[in-house]
Design an enzyme around this catalytic site. Structure first.
Site, PDB file in Angstrom:
ATOM      1  N   ASP A  72       0.819  -1.217   0.000  1.00 22.58           N
ATOM      2  CA  ASP A  72       0.000   0.000   0.000  1.00 22.58           C
ATOM      3  C   ASP A  72       0.852   1.266   0.000  1.00 22.58           C
ATOM      4  O   ASP A  72       2.066   1.212   0.195  1.00 22.58           O
ATOM      5  CB  ASP A  72      -0.970   0.000   1.202  1.00 22.58           C
ATOM      6  CG  ASP A  72      -0.309  -0.453   2.497  1.00 22.58           C
ATOM      7  OD1 ASP A  72       0.926  -0.504   2.552  1.00 22.58           O
ATOM      8  OD2 ASP A  72      -1.027  -0.746   3.465  1.00 22.58           O
ATOM      9  N   ASN A 100      -7.474  -2.025  14.400  1.00 19.31           N
ATOM     10  CA  ASN A 100      -8.877  -2.215  14.002  1.00 19.31           C
ATOM     11  C   ASN A 100      -9.031  -3.420  13.067  1.00 19.31           C
ATOM     12  O   ASN A 100     -10.073  -3.601  12.464  1.00 19.31           O
ATOM     13  CB  ASN A 100      -9.420  -0.949  13.328  1.00 19.31           C
ATOM     14  CG  ASN A 100      -8.674  -0.600  12.040  1.00 19.31           C
ATOM     15  OD1 ASN A 100      -7.704  -1.279  11.668  1.00 19.31           O
ATOM     16  ND2 ASN A 100      -9.105   0.443  11.362  1.00 19.31           N
ATOM     17  N   HIS A 109      -7.335  -4.012  10.271  1.00 20.33           N
ATOM     18  CA  HIS A 109      -7.072  -3.831   8.838  1.00 20.33           C
ATOM     19  C   HIS A 109      -5.828  -4.608   8.405  1.00 20.33           C
ATOM     20  O   HIS A 109      -4.907  -4.826   9.192  1.00 20.33           O
ATOM     21  CB  HIS A 109      -6.998  -2.349   8.438  1.00 20.33           C
ATOM     22  CG  HIS A 109      -5.778  -1.602   8.873  1.00 20.33           C
ATOM     23  ND1 HIS A 109      -5.794  -0.241   9.099  1.00 20.33           N
ATOM     24  CD2 HIS A 109      -4.498  -1.974   9.121  1.00 20.33           C
ATOM     25  CE1 HIS A 109      -4.588   0.167   9.446  1.00 20.33           C
ATOM     26  NE2 HIS A 109      -3.781  -0.866   9.472  1.00 20.33           N
ATOM     27  N   GLU A 119      -9.655  -1.347   5.367  1.00 22.21           N
ATOM     28  CA  GLU A 119     -10.233  -0.962   6.647  1.00 22.21           C
ATOM     29  C   GLU A 119     -11.517  -1.762   6.904  1.00 22.21           C
ATOM     30  O   GLU A 119     -12.046  -2.401   5.997  1.00 22.21           O
ATOM     31  CB  GLU A 119     -10.567   0.542   6.620  1.00 22.21           C
ATOM     32  CG  GLU A 119      -9.358   1.458   6.410  1.00 22.21           C
ATOM     33  CD  GLU A 119      -8.524   1.661   7.679  1.00 22.21           C
ATOM     34  OE1 GLU A 119      -8.425   0.745   8.506  1.00 22.21           O
ATOM     35  OE2 GLU A 119      -7.968   2.767   7.820  1.00 22.21           O
TER      36      GLU A 119
HETATM   37  C1  F6R Z   1       1.524  -1.358   6.213  1.00 24.61           C
HETATM   38  C2  F6R Z   1       0.175  -1.881   6.311  1.00 24.61           C
HETATM   39  C3  F6R Z   1      -0.610  -1.859   7.577  1.00 24.61           C
HETATM   40  C4  F6R Z   1       0.212  -2.178   8.835  1.00 24.61           C
HETATM   41  C5  F6R Z   1      -0.660  -2.045  10.088  1.00 24.61           C
HETATM   42  C6  F6R Z   1       0.131  -2.294  11.354  1.00 24.61           C
HETATM   43  O1  F6R Z   1       2.031  -1.500   4.887  1.00 24.61           O
HETATM   44  O2  F6R Z   1      -0.315  -2.297   5.335  1.00 24.61           O
HETATM   45  O3  F6R Z   1      -1.662  -2.767   7.466  1.00 24.61           O
HETATM   46  O4  F6R Z   1       0.733  -3.466   8.738  1.00 24.61           O
HETATM   47  O5  F6R Z   1      -1.222  -0.771  10.139  1.00 24.61           O
HETATM   48  O6  F6R Z   1       1.022  -1.239  11.525  1.00 24.61           O
HETATM   49  P1  F6R Z   1       2.103  -1.266  12.694  1.00 24.61           P
HETATM   50  O7  F6R Z   1       3.070  -2.350  12.333  1.00 24.61           O
HETATM   51  O8  F6R Z   1       2.738   0.092  12.638  1.00 24.61           O
HETATM   52  O9  F6R Z   1       1.381  -1.564  13.967  1.00 24.61           O
END
Ligand code: F6R
Length: 240
Positions: free
Chosen positions: A67, A135, A137, A142
């Site tokens: 992403d 959450n 995702h 989301e």
């Molecule tokens: C990042 C991504 C997100 C993260 C998620 C967890 O490329 O796609 O889904 O993996 O937000 O983020 P952290 O590791 O910062 O808790």
């Protein structure tokens, strides 16, 4: 789903790095899907170490990232593009031509997403690495995302904006939109490794392990995948 319990973040990063090394040795032309965020930072440090010790060779590896914020300049220090080069790509011998990234600068986001989806279809991802949001995702899919969703432009939830704002440096405000591989795109990967790190991820783990598949917890869609390995800190499981 295979669950590998680890005692600490350090152990999680080392174990996944060893796993990666075996996968790349087994298939030097492997296509890897990378994630950003706090969770895989330790893994990327370990991979750089292993590369310096000549234990891992990225020269034929191809990559796709999950992403990117939208819109964002690639050069911006907050872009995921910049994150990947800073933390991994600039430090190992990956061929820059083999790197695929959703372009947060693209004016035509629909074409950008269709092209990306096609590139993945023509070059399936062998190993996808994922983190999970508090959450639930995965990527930037989301809550509310559909199981058959493909690469697309999405609105970030208030929760994600609040949480990820802490990483934002400089003058720009965190964008409220992003380009992300869809759930279907992610599920088309041959193997998925999910890294779970952070005390605030307990509900997300529960929805994956104990909950029913539902779009309010996008991570639960991973239950449908045939080759999913979850690396998780033991303490998070015992209290969940
Ligand atoms: C990042 C991504 C997100 C993260 C998620 C967890 O490329 O796609 O889904 O993996 O937000 O983020 P952290 O590791 O910062 O808790």
């Amino acid at each position: 789903m295979k669950i590998i319990k680890v005692k600490s973040y350090g152990e999680l990063s080392r174990k996944v790095a060893d796993f990666f090394t075996d996968e790349i040795r087994g298939n030097p032309k492997i296509t890897i899907g990378f994630a950003t965020g706090e969770t895989p930072l330790g893994l990327y440090k370990e991979l750089v170490k292993l590369y310096k010790l000549k234990k891992i060779d990225f020269s034929k590896v191809k990559s796709f990232n999950l992403d990117e914020y939208y819109p964002i300049r690639r050069k911006d220090k907050n872009s995921f593009y910049n994150y990947m080069f800073k933390n991994l790509f600039d430090k190992v011998n990956i061929n820059k031509r083999n790197i695929n990234f959703l372009n947060g600068e693209s004016k035509d986001f629909e074409k950008e997403c269709l092209d990306y989806e096609l590139r993945i279809k023509n070059n399936p991802i062998d190993l996808q690495i994922l983190g999970v949001g508090i959450n639930g995702h995965i990527g930037f899919n989301e809550p509310g995302s559909k199981e058959n969703s493909k690469t697309r432009l999405v609105n970030l939830s208030k929760e994600t904006i609040r949480r990820n704002s802490r990483f934002f440096k400089g003058s720009i405000k965190i964008p409220n939109k992003a380009l992300t591989m869809g759930i279907k795109t992610i599920l088309s990967s041959k193997k998925i490794i999910l890294l779970i790190y952070g005390k605030d991820k307990k509900k997300a783990i529960k929805s994956l392990i104990k909950g029913k598949i539902n779009s309010e917890w996008p991570v639960s869609f991973l239950k449908n995948h045939k080759d999913l390995i979850v690396f998780v800190e033991n303490s998070l499981l015992s209290k969940s």
